[in-house]
Design a protein around this motif. Structure first.
Motif, PDB file in Angstrom:
ATOM      1  N   ASP A 263       0.847  -1.194   0.000  1.00  0.00           N
ATOM      2  CA  ASP A 263       0.000   0.000   0.000  1.00  0.00           C
ATOM      3  C   ASP A 263       0.882   1.242   0.000  1.00  0.00           C
ATOM      4  O   ASP A 263       2.060   1.204   0.390  1.00  0.00           O
ATOM      5  CB  ASP A 263      -0.923   0.025   1.215  1.00  0.00           C
ATOM      6  CG  ASP A 263      -2.084   1.000   1.045  1.00  0.00           C
ATOM      7  OD1 ASP A 263      -2.374   1.370  -0.107  1.00  0.00           O
ATOM      8  OD2 ASP A 263      -2.677   1.418   2.062  1.00  0.00           O
ATOM      9  N   CYS A 312      -2.239   1.349  10.576  1.00  0.00           N
ATOM     10  CA  CYS A 312      -2.001   0.192   9.724  1.00  0.00           C
ATOM     11  C   CYS A 312      -3.044  -0.880  10.014  1.00  0.00           C
ATOM     12  O   CYS A 312      -3.154  -1.357  11.150  1.00  0.00           O
ATOM     13  CB  CYS A 312      -0.589  -0.358   9.970  1.00  0.00           C
ATOM     14  SG  CYS A 312      -0.237  -1.897   9.087  1.00  0.00           S
ATOM     15  N   ASP A 313      -3.813  -1.238   9.009  1.00  0.00           N
ATOM     16  CA  ASP A 313      -4.776  -2.328   9.128  1.00  0.00           C
ATOM     17  C   ASP A 313      -4.072  -3.614   8.712  1.00  0.00           C
ATOM     18  O   ASP A 313      -3.801  -3.837   7.531  1.00  0.00           O
ATOM     19  CB  ASP A 313      -5.986  -2.066   8.232  1.00  0.00           C
ATOM     20  CG  ASP A 313      -7.109  -3.068   8.452  1.00  0.00           C
ATOM     21  OD1 ASP A 313      -6.803  -4.263   8.690  1.00  0.00           O
ATOM     22  OD2 ASP A 313      -8.281  -2.667   8.372  1.00  0.00           O
ATOM     23  N   SER A 315      -5.062  -6.736   8.769  1.00  0.00           N
ATOM     24  CA  SER A 315      -5.845  -7.724   8.029  1.00  0.00           C
ATOM     25  C   SER A 315      -5.875  -7.420   6.536  1.00  0.00           C
ATOM     26  O   SER A 315      -5.717  -8.307   5.698  1.00  0.00           O
ATOM     27  CB  SER A 315      -7.272  -7.790   8.585  1.00  0.00           C
ATOM     28  OG  SER A 315      -7.912  -6.518   8.474  1.00  0.00           O
ATOM     29  N   SER A 316      -6.056  -6.155   6.188  1.00  0.00           N
ATOM     30  CA  SER A 316      -6.100  -5.771   4.771  1.00  0.00           C
ATOM     31  C   SER A 316      -4.758  -5.248   4.280  1.00  0.00           C
ATOM     32  O   SER A 316      -4.577  -5.002   3.087  1.00  0.00           O
ATOM     33  CB  SER A 316      -7.167  -4.701   4.549  1.00  0.00           C
ATOM     34  OG  SER A 316      -6.868  -3.529   5.288  1.00  0.00           O
ATOM     35  N   ARG A 317      -3.814  -5.065   5.227  1.00  0.00           N
ATOM     36  CA  ARG A 317      -2.480  -4.533   4.920  1.00  0.00           C
ATOM     37  C   ARG A 317      -2.572  -3.213   4.152  1.00  0.00           C
ATOM     38  O   ARG A 317      -2.053  -3.069   3.042  1.00  0.00           O
ATOM     39  CB  ARG A 317      -1.651  -5.561   4.156  1.00  0.00           C
ATOM     40  CG  ARG A 317      -1.384  -6.823   4.970  1.00  0.00           C
ATOM     41  CD  ARG A 317      -0.259  -7.648   4.410  1.00  0.00           C
ATOM     42  NE  ARG A 317       0.109  -8.715   5.343  1.00  0.00           N
ATOM     43  CZ  ARG A 317       1.160  -9.512   5.190  1.00  0.00           C
ATOM     44  NH1 ARG A 317       1.933  -9.374   4.131  1.00  0.00           N
ATOM     45  NH2 ARG A 317       1.440 -10.434   6.079  1.00  0.00           N
ATOM     46  N   THR A 318      -3.233  -2.271   4.795  1.00  0.00           N
ATOM     47  CA  THR A 318      -3.388  -0.941   4.213  1.00  0.00           C
ATOM     48  C   THR A 318      -2.974   0.123   5.220  1.00  0.00           C
ATOM     49  O   THR A 318      -2.983  -0.111   6.438  1.00  0.00           O
ATOM     50  CB  THR A 318      -4.837  -0.687   3.780  1.00  0.00           C
ATOM     51  OG1 THR A 318      -5.709  -0.867   4.913  1.00  0.00           O
ATOM     52  CG2 THR A 318      -5.249  -1.634   2.666  1.00  0.00           C
TER      53      THR A 318
END
Length: 452
Positions: A263, A312-313, A315-318
């Motif tokens: 991302d 930083c998420d 689970s979605s790596r965003t």
């Protein structure tokens, strides 16, 4: 063709100790710039917050938080520990070692128990970045010619005289200044970034003195120089998730195994809005720091009086901008960030050395942001706040040691931030030469002249 390309790169990058004038005007200008190179203030925090170190110019300042006192550095080499600007400081993963290095071409390894220099390494070129292997057995440092060197430290005994260690080449970038070095959380990889937009992930070998020959991946995506690296530690990824910042006003997230870009978070527009400026090139990311207690990333950006927090998420790596924590009423533009595993604090420093027109040769100011405690069930719901000086661990004694006792006008710190910005651009943005000037530089190279 390859030889010709290498020749051109060497001319641009090679740093000779005895430069001659290309011509009277240009030569004098380049020499003055070399002697007036501004070095930003740096900060590093012990992993378990036993101590805090600040480097500004050639001055290394350490405060012991456990004993609430300033640290006296013991260097049996005599004189000042460093005699030119320090460009890299870092604690080891277990906190037992600390390394400092810079423009004097000396790498100093310190024991954090006694704060005695236990090893000194001489570099062939000025040092731009440092790192300590997770097991504490090797120190790595990078120079401005693009080479990463390694020194082994097995069996170092504090009771013995300091060791004069010799470094050997570990790996190299293609004649490009290396800006940052980091070991992955599991210690299996060493990551190096350079001014030519590249991030290289290298397998750290079992026998580093034989060189590192296995490249795991190359992370490509930045469109300007990469200025800083950091890792997010996760249970699912023992090697960690890499984040990087650079001159393109972005923070990027990477999978280091594949080298794929996960991302990109554009921080420039938000920073310009918060800093209320329309200057060009004012949004370079100067430092990033992951907060171990949560999934937040602190970002220092040129001209931003405070820090930007990214969420930083996993689970979605965003990545996404969460908020900006501003330093109200002060000209505080952080030049370096630091945090520890415990404590829930983010440490910041601003300042510079060799500031033209200032009565002070080096200046620094320290600030701390709280609100990142591990105990919070949801870190993103916390409200990070800038501590007043009396609330900072160590209080007045710490600030007197790390900042110095000289009172400095607010405008000087703003001038320091501008000077650091200019210095970074001069160092990391490639000079463009005309064909005529390139040929002239070839003819007047010191290492091409005959020796009498």
């Amino acid at each position: 063709m390859e030889g010709a390309q290498m020749e051109d790169f060497r001319i641009e990058e090679c740093e000779n100790d005895n430069n001659t004038h290309e011509d009277s005007q240009m030569g004098e200008s380049e020499q003055n710039n070399k002697h007036m190179e501004v070095a930003p203030a740096l900060i590093s925090v012990h992993p378990t917050r036993n101590s805090v170190a600040v480097a500004v110019g050639s001055d290394l300042r350490v405060f012991n938080l456990l004993e609430d006192c300033a640290v006296i550095l013991v260097d049996e080499a005599g004189g000042a520990s460093h005699n030119d600007s320090i460009r890299g400081i870092k604690y080891g993963a277990n906190g037992k070692l600390f390394v400092s290095a810079g423009d004097d071409k000396l790498v100093k390894v310190w024991s954090t128990e006694s704060w005695r220099c236990i090893a000194t390494v001489c570099s062939e070129k000025r040092v731009s970045a440092v790192a300590i292997s997770n097991d504490g057995l090797h120190v790595c440092f990078a120079d401005k010619f693009g080479v990463v060197w390694v020194v082994d430290l097995p069996g170092v005994d504090e009771t013995q005289a300091p060791l004069d260690k010799k470094a050997v080449p570990l790996l190299a970038h293609y004649c490009s200044i290396i800006t940052s070095l980091e070991f992955s959380p599991d210690g299996h990889f060493i990551v190096s970034a350079d001014r030519d937009f590249k991030i290289r992930v290298t397998v750290f070998p079992k026998k580093p003195l034989d060189g590192a020959h296995e490249v795991q991946s190359v992370c490509l995506g930045h469109t300007e120089f990469v200025s800083c690296l950091a890792f997010i530690c996760t249970p699912d990824s023992p090697q960690g998730i890499l984040v990087s910042g650079g001159g393109d006003s972005t923070v990027r997230m990477w999978d280091i195994i594949s080298g794929s870009l996960l991302d990109t978070c554009a921080v420039g527009a938000k920073a310009q809005f918060e800093s209320d400026t329309t200057e060009g090139n004012c949004s370079t990311v100067t430092d990033i720091c992951t907060i171990p207690a949560c999934t937040l990333i602190a970002v220092a950006i040129q001209s931003l009086r405070g820090i930007m927090l990214l969420s930083c998420d996993l689970s979605s790596r965003t990545l996404s901008v969460m908020k900006v924590v501003s330093i109200i009423g002060e000209n505080f533009v952080p030049t370096s960030l630091g945090s520890s595993i415990s404590g829930g604090l983010l440490w910041m420093v601003t300042g510079a050395s060799k500031l033209r027109g200032s009565d002070v040769s080096s200046l620094s100011r320290v600030k701390v942001i709280s609100g990142f405690e591990k105990s919070s069930p949801n870190a993103s719901e916390q409200e990070p706040a800038v501590l007043v000086d009396s609330e900072i661990p160590g209080g007045a004694k710490l600030l007197e040691k790390l900042q110095g006792s000289i009172s400095v006008d607010e405008k000087v710190f703003l001038a320091a931030a501008d000077a650091v910005k200019t210095a970074m651009c001069n160092l990391l943005i490639k000079k463009q030469y005309s064909d005529e000037k390139r040929e002239f530089r070839k003819r007047t190279r010191n290492d091409r002249k005959s020796k009498h």
